[in-house]
Design an enzyme around this catalytic site. Structure first.
Site, PDB file in Angstrom:
ATOM      1  N   THR A 149       0.878  -1.177   0.000  1.00 40.23           N
ATOM      2  CA  THR A 149       0.000   0.000   0.000  1.00 40.23           C
ATOM      3  C   THR A 149       0.911   1.221   0.000  1.00 40.23           C
ATOM      4  OG1 THR A 149      -0.053  -0.128   2.413  1.00 40.23           O
ATOM      5  CG2 THR A 149      -1.884  -1.143   1.256  1.00 40.23           C
TER       6      THR A 149
ATOM      7  N   LYS B 226       5.976   5.878   6.698  1.00 40.43           N
ATOM      8  CA  LYS B 226       4.794   5.828   5.827  1.00 40.43           C
ATOM      9  C   LYS B 226       3.500   5.822   6.661  1.00 40.43           C
ATOM     10  CE  LYS B 226       3.708   1.770   3.985  1.00 40.43           C
ATOM     11  NZ  LYS B 226       2.618   0.936   3.629  1.00 40.43           N
TER      12      LYS B 226
ATOM     13  N   GLU C 108      -0.870  -6.999  11.223  1.00 44.19           N
ATOM     14  CA  GLU C 108       0.341  -7.701  11.678  1.00 44.19           C
ATOM     15  C   GLU C 108       1.210  -6.733  12.470  1.00 44.19           C
ATOM     16  OE1 GLU C 108       3.603  -7.162  10.326  1.00 44.19           O
ATOM     17  OE2 GLU C 108       2.954  -5.563   8.987  1.00 44.19           O
ATOM     18  N   PHE C 109       1.885  -7.283  13.473  1.00 45.92           N
ATOM     19  CA  PHE C 109       2.755  -6.450  14.313  1.00 45.92           C
ATOM     20  C   PHE C 109       4.182  -6.982  14.283  1.00 45.92           C
ATOM     21  CE2 PHE C 109      -1.574  -6.329  16.121  1.00 45.92           C
ATOM     22  CZ  PHE C 109      -1.838  -4.974  15.981  1.00 45.92           C
TER      23      PHE C 109
ATOM     24  N   CYS D 261       7.718   1.109   7.322  1.00 48.93           N
ATOM     25  CA  CYS D 261       6.461   1.198   8.089  1.00 48.93           C
ATOM     26  C   CYS D 261       6.276   2.528   8.806  1.00 48.93           C
ATOM     27  CB  CYS D 261       6.385   0.050   9.079  1.00 48.93           C
ATOM     28  SG  CYS D 261       6.485  -1.553   8.270  1.00 48.93           S
TER      29      CYS D 261
ATOM     30  N   LYS E  79      -3.648  -0.724  14.352  1.00 52.72           N
ATOM     31  CA  LYS E  79      -2.354  -0.824  13.666  1.00 52.72           C
ATOM     32  C   LYS E  79      -1.696   0.552  13.503  1.00 52.72           C
ATOM     33  CE  LYS E  79       1.011  -2.089  11.164  1.00 52.72           C
ATOM     34  NZ  LYS E  79       1.907  -3.189  11.124  1.00 52.72           N
TER      35      LYS E  79
HETATM   36  C1  UGA Z   1       7.558  -1.797  12.868  1.00 52.49           C
HETATM   37  C2  UGA Z   1       6.845  -2.212  14.152  1.00 52.49           C
HETATM   38  O1  UGA Z   1       7.789  -2.327  15.225  1.00 52.49           O
HETATM   39  C3  UGA Z   1       6.116  -3.554  13.979  1.00 52.49           C
HETATM   40  O2  UGA Z   1       5.388  -3.867  15.146  1.00 52.49           O
HETATM   41  C4  UGA Z   1       5.156  -3.421  12.788  1.00 52.49           C
HETATM   42  O3  UGA Z   1       4.493  -4.654  12.535  1.00 52.49           O
HETATM   43  C5  UGA Z   1       5.948  -3.035  11.558  1.00 52.49           C
HETATM   44  O4  UGA Z   1       6.617  -1.780  11.792  1.00 52.49           O
HETATM   45  C6  UGA Z   1       4.978  -2.895  10.408  1.00 52.49           C
HETATM   46  O5  UGA Z   1       4.137  -2.000  10.435  1.00 52.49           O
HETATM   47  O6  UGA Z   1       4.984  -3.747   9.515  1.00 52.49           O
HETATM   48  P1  UGA Z   1       9.875  -2.433  11.672  1.00 52.49           P
HETATM   49  O7  UGA Z   1       9.599  -1.275  10.769  1.00 52.49           O
HETATM   50  O8  UGA Z   1      10.265  -3.725  11.088  1.00 52.49           O
HETATM   51  O9  UGA Z   1       8.581  -2.743  12.592  1.00 52.49           O
HETATM   52  O10 UGA Z   1      11.065  -2.012  12.626  1.00 52.49           O
HETATM   53  P2  UGA Z   1      11.262  -1.544  14.137  1.00 52.49           P
HETATM   54  O11 UGA Z   1      12.018  -2.557  14.865  1.00 52.49           O
HETATM   55  O12 UGA Z   1       9.996  -1.076  14.727  1.00 52.49           O
HETATM   56  O13 UGA Z   1      12.231  -0.282  13.907  1.00 52.49           O
HETATM   57  C7  UGA Z   1      11.803   0.848  13.139  1.00 52.49           C
HETATM   58  C8  UGA Z   1      12.852   1.930  13.162  1.00 52.49           C
HETATM   59  O14 UGA Z   1      12.931   2.530  14.443  1.00 52.49           O
HETATM   60  C9  UGA Z   1      14.285   1.464  12.836  1.00 52.49           C
HETATM   61  O15 UGA Z   1      14.889   2.387  11.962  1.00 52.49           O
HETATM   62  C10 UGA Z   1      14.979   1.450  14.181  1.00 52.49           C
HETATM   63  O16 UGA Z   1      16.364   1.670  14.086  1.00 52.49           O
HETATM   64  C11 UGA Z   1      14.282   2.622  14.858  1.00 52.49           C
HETATM   65  N1  UGA Z   1      14.319   2.536  16.340  1.00 52.49           N
HETATM   66  C12 UGA Z   1      13.684   1.539  16.997  1.00 52.49           C
HETATM   67  C13 UGA Z   1      14.976   3.533  17.053  1.00 52.49           C
HETATM   68  O17 UGA Z   1      15.554   4.480  16.476  1.00 52.49           O
HETATM   69  N2  UGA Z   1      14.975   3.463  18.422  1.00 52.49           N
HETATM   70  C14 UGA Z   1      14.348   2.480  19.097  1.00 52.49           C
HETATM   71  O18 UGA Z   1      14.380   2.490  20.347  1.00 52.49           O
HETATM   72  C15 UGA Z   1      13.695   1.479  18.369  1.00 52.49           C
END
Ligand code: UGA
Length: 458
Positions: A86, A281, A152-153, A278, A222
């Site tokens: 999407t 967006k 999904e999470f 994610c 979500k």
């Molecule tokens: C995120 C959500 O955590 C999932 O629960 C969700 O399902 C997913 O999006 C989605 O919508 O599909 P994701 O994008 O894979 O997952 O990655 P995250 O682990 O959440 O990290 C996202 C960003 O935040 C990364 O760039 C990471 O480096 C940054 N981050 C994360 C920080 O800068 N600080 C933190 O403490 C945690």
């Protein structure tokens, strides 16, 4: 159960492989013949821990196969997952044309009563439109279509683990029939009745909480969850800036704050900002969704603005340390948007690389998995075969993505190859004291040195 998954990107592949792993019979469908060809030959178009093994095992067991033929995929399927992308439109709103076309094709090709489940992240009210589209395009008379939202999470890099051991399952339904189908589908996961491919000896000590809601609420859960996590990170980043100015240490501050059970320590890691396919967006989409309801979500607009500013701040830090950036060589460690993935979408490391290249710096980087994708995304960036090559002749090295292997580097060797031993730890992942003892100039994020107390006047 017979399950069809439309779309074999991150979400679709993980959903399909995990449902096959817990015993269902799954067909994954994608319009992209190149992708299906790779999958058919046992390859994976993406890197995700445990996924390749899971796809191979379930395919061998005859429970997972792939096709480009939507009619073949949905034939006899009791549950059909929509996992298409999407993408954002220029104004930030989600472009739902792939969701619509998937729905139309299901309506045209379904051969039995079925449940259509939205798994892709979609704006609230999408379920309503899916229901309308099904009614409009259904070919066979007398078929019953139910619709559900089952967000999904899963995190990239942890997707298999998150899918099989979720914190909760959200089932947004309009009819008890849909709830019953989803409960049966997820029963092995909820009750822990499957062989865990991630932790073979894992024990599930409690059933997974299942939250049954209406469809609109599930859709909103979500967007609200992702936005809150992005907000939490941005809050930590803002506090880190204050720490730096005040001579406090963000690592100590988030430890103290996170011990409050109401807050928790997770997602309070300050750094270069969040990226990925994610959070950025979904934040923009949620602002748009709110706008349509008449609510101006200024809070989330500010999160987006502050997050984009993180890389500007790093460039400024480098400028303060190096004075002139033009012509200076800068090494980047980690290019993926986070560790354990090869995904570079909206990667803060690449945004930083582009900014440094615009300043006229020579930028060289290394990543254990994302090199090929980074090279394609930023042609001016020199991709190096290892971290030492990325630091060679550099005036500064910036740690952008906290891959565990970077913690164990031979920093004396790294330093020996550098012109100036300056390290900017953009994720606060390295040992400041050890690096300083080795002779590095260490700059972290929000890690101010205590301001000396002024001598007391007698
Ligand atoms: C995120 C959500 O955590 C999932 O629960 C969700 O399902 C997913 O999006 C989605 O919508 O599909 P994701 O994008 O894979 O997952 O990655 P995250 O682990 O959440 O990290 C996202 C960003 O935040 C990364 O760039 C990471 O480096 C940054 N981050 C994360 C920080 O800068 N600080 C933190 O403490 C945690």
């Amino acid at each position: 159960m017979r399950v069809a998954v439309i779309g074999t990107g991150y979400v679709g592949l993980v959903t399909g492989a995990c449902l096959a792993a817990v015993g269902h019979e799954v067909v994954g469908m994608d319009d992209n013949p190149a992708k299906i060809a790779v999958l058919g030959q046992g390859g994976l178009p993406i890197y995700e821990p445990h996924l390749a093994d899971l796809v191979a095992q379930t395919a061998r067991a005859g429970r997972l196969r792939f096709t480009t033929d939507v009619a073949e995929a949905v034939r006899d399927a009791a549950v059909i997952f929509i996992c298409v992308n999407t993408p954002p439109r220029p104004d930030g709103e989600a472009d739902l044309r792939f969701v619509e076309s998937a729905t139309r094709r299901v309506a045209e090709h379904a051969t039995r009563d079925t449940l259509l489940v939205e798994k892709s992240t979609v704006p609230v009210q999408t379920g309503h439109w899916i229901q309308k589209t099904l009614a409009l395009y259904a070919r066979r008379p007398g078929l019953t279509f139910d619709v559900a939202s089952n967000p999904e999470f899963t995190r990239e890099g942890m997707a298999v683990e998150d899918f099989l051991h979720p914190d909760r399952l959200v089932l947004g339904v309009a009819h008890p029939r849909a709830e019953a189908v989803l409960r049966a589908l997820y029963a092995p996961i909820v009750e822990g009745r499957f062989a865990c491919p991630v932790h073979p000896d894992c024990r599930v000590d409690r059933a997974v909480p299942v939250l049954v809601t209406d469809i609109a609420s599930a859709e909103l859960i979500k967007h609200a969850a992702n936005s809150f996590l992005a907000l939490k990170i941005t809050f930590a980043n803002a506090v880190a800036d204050v720490c730096e100015a005040a001579g406090a240490d963000i690592l100590e501050v988030v430890k103290g704050v996170g011990l409050d059970k109401r807050i928790g320590r997770a997602f309070l890691n300050a750094g270069l900002g969040f990226g990925g396919s994610c959070f950025p967006k979904d934040l923009r989409a949620f602002v748009k969704i709110a706008e349509r309801t008449g609510y101006d979500f200024t809070l989330l607009k500010e999160v987006t603005r502050l997050n984009a500013h993180r890389q500007v701040q790093v460039v400024e830090k480098l400028r303060q340390a190096l004075w002139i950036l033009q012509g200076k060589r800068i090494g980047l460690l980690g290019l993926a948007f986070k560790p354990h993935t090869d995904d570079v979408r909206e990667a803060p490391a690449l945004a930083l690389a582009r900014r440094l290249l615009d300043e006229g710096a020579a930028v060289q980087g290394y990543d254990p998995q994302a090199a090929a994708k980074a090279r394609e995304a930023v042609p001016g960036l020199t991709i190096c075969p290892d971290p030492y090559a990325a630091a060679a002749q550099a005036e500064a090295v910036v740690l952008c993505t906290e891959w565990p292997e970077f913690v164990g580097l031979d920093f004396a060797r790294l330093k020996a190859g550098m012109v100036r031993p300056l390290i900017l730890d953009g994720r606060n992942a390295l040992d400041r004291e050890a690096l300083t003892a080795l002779g590095f100039e260490y700059l972290g994020i929000g890690r101010g040195r205590p301001v000396p107390t002024p001598p007391r006047t007698p």
